[in-house]
Design an enzyme around this catalytic site. Structure first.
Site, mmCIF file in Angstrom:
data_model
loop_
_atom_site.group_PDB
_atom_site.id
_atom_site.type_symbol
_atom_site.label_atom_id
_atom_site.label_comp_id
_atom_site.label_asym_id
_atom_site.label_seq_id
_atom_site.Cartn_x
_atom_site.Cartn_y
_atom_site.Cartn_z
ATOM 1 N N GLY A 182 2.473 -2.585 -35.958
ATOM 2 C CA GLY A 182 2.126 -3.863 -36.038
ATOM 3 C C GLY A 182 2.342 -4.071 -37.695
ATOM 4 C CD GLU A 183 0.236 -1.876 -41.135
ATOM 5 O OE1 GLU A 183 1.079 -1.685 -42.125
ATOM 6 O OE2 GLU A 183 -0.702 -1.019 -40.858
ATOM 7 N N GLY A 184 3.498 -6.359 -39.179
ATOM 8 C CA GLY A 184 4.809 -6.699 -39.456
ATOM 9 C C GLY A 184 6.159 -5.633 -39.858
#
Length: 338
Positions: free
Chosen positions: A298-300
């Site tokens: 995740g997190e971009g």
């Protein structure tokens, strides 16, 4: 009739003239036709949505949206809810993977935590958000984008949000919790079964909302999902191409897709994550990932890494010589050379 929170009417289309110019230039470059594969498609996508040829990547932004989920109380995550706040602080101090990936991709990282004191309600018991809360989150996402942005990468942080994304996907696209739930932050097999049961309970609780994508977002979504949906929609209105990150970001895009499949035509999938249902979700959205590195952070992170692929595509398109410029013989036409 109330005004929609996510208005997908009158969206700007791709610009055909820069797209045609990109394809015309590709045909002159010193390579066999189509030899750069999807890199050529990426450049064409930039041209069509930026509305110019050549496209630019002077200002690239990575946006990470944070949210907190009441459904965490049902045991759907391997990590406690407090990790959301801790990771937001880590992002802001520069210590997370996304900080390194954004920097190495030449992108500006923006971390959005618009409602740090709000937690969605447990959607097995009531709607996660009321209409005003959902609208506030969508509005925060729409306001997040800077001026003169050439490309956006979008990601998230929120303990419990893979369960929320699974519930949203099941509600929008059909299927059960078992089909859409994966390990998330690292659940074991028993944890995944528990998570799927929680998703099924949420679907049963909100049966009356399943025919309306906005009501699905309110009933089963999260603040970060609503903000990402708003950000993606605003990018479309401003003709900014978007790189989507993983499963949770894809669930936000799916809300727009169900309202109108064309609403996410400006999006590319940065990668396919190792989260159980992400590949299936991309298939339903008609998106082919640029990268497949078995990431599930995740997190971009996957979208930020894909920025480097997009930069490489543009570098080839603008930097390569034509056959005429390089003095290289072009492929024969018609029956010449037979």
């Amino acid at each position: 009739m109330s005004k929609p929170i996510l208005d997908v009417t009158a969206l700007p289309p791709p610009d055909p003239a820069p797209l045609a110019a990109a394809r015309q230039r590709e045909a002159t470059l010193t390579k066999p036709e189509g030899a750069l594969g999807r890199l050529e498609e990426v450049t064409a996508h930039l041209c069509a949505w930026q509305g110019r040829h050549p496209p630019r990547l002077d200002r690239v932004e990575v946006h990470v949206f944070a949210g907190r989920h009441g459904v965490v109380a049902q045991g759907v995550s391997a990590y406690p809810a407090a990790v959301t706040d801790q990771m937001v602080r880590n992002f802001r101090k520069g210590g997370a993977a996304i900080n390194q990936l954004a920097r190495s991709s030449g992108a500006r990282l923006l971390v959005h935590d618009p409602f740090p004191h709000w937690t969605t309600r447990d959607w097995t018991r009531s709607a996660a958000m009321d209409p005003a809360e959902c609208a506030a989150a969508v509005g925060a996402g729409r306001r997040a984008i800077g001026e003169d942005v050439d490309l956006l990468a979008i990601g998230e942080m929120g303990i419990g949000n893979t369960a929320t994304a699974a519930a949203v996907c099941a509600a929008l696209l059909g299927g059960s919790g078992r089909e859409w739930c994966g390990a998330g932050t690292g659940l074991d097999a028993d944890g995944i079964r528990r998570k799927a049961a929680v998703v099924d309970a949420g679907l049963a609780r909100h049966q009356d909302a399943l025919d309306d994508p906005e009501r699905v977002l309110q009933a089963l979504g999260g603040f970060e999902l609503a903000a990402m949906a708003g950000c993606i929609l605003e990018a479309r209105r401003r003709r900014i191409p978007v790189l989507l990150d993983g499963f949770v970001t894809g669930a936000a895009a799916a809300v727009l897709f169900r309202l109108d499949p064309d609403a996410v035509a400006h999006c590319l999938a940065g990668h396919v994550s190792a989260e159980h249902a992400h590949r299936a979700l991309l298939g339903r959205l008609g998106l082919q990932p640029l990268l497949d590195l078995e990431m599930r952070l995740g997190e971009g992170s996957g979208a930020a890494l894909a920025i480097q692929v997009v930069r490489a595509a543009l570098a080839c398109h603008t930097g390569m010589a034509s056959f005429a410029e390089a003095g290289v013989a072009d492929r024969p036409t018609g029956r010449e050379g037979c």
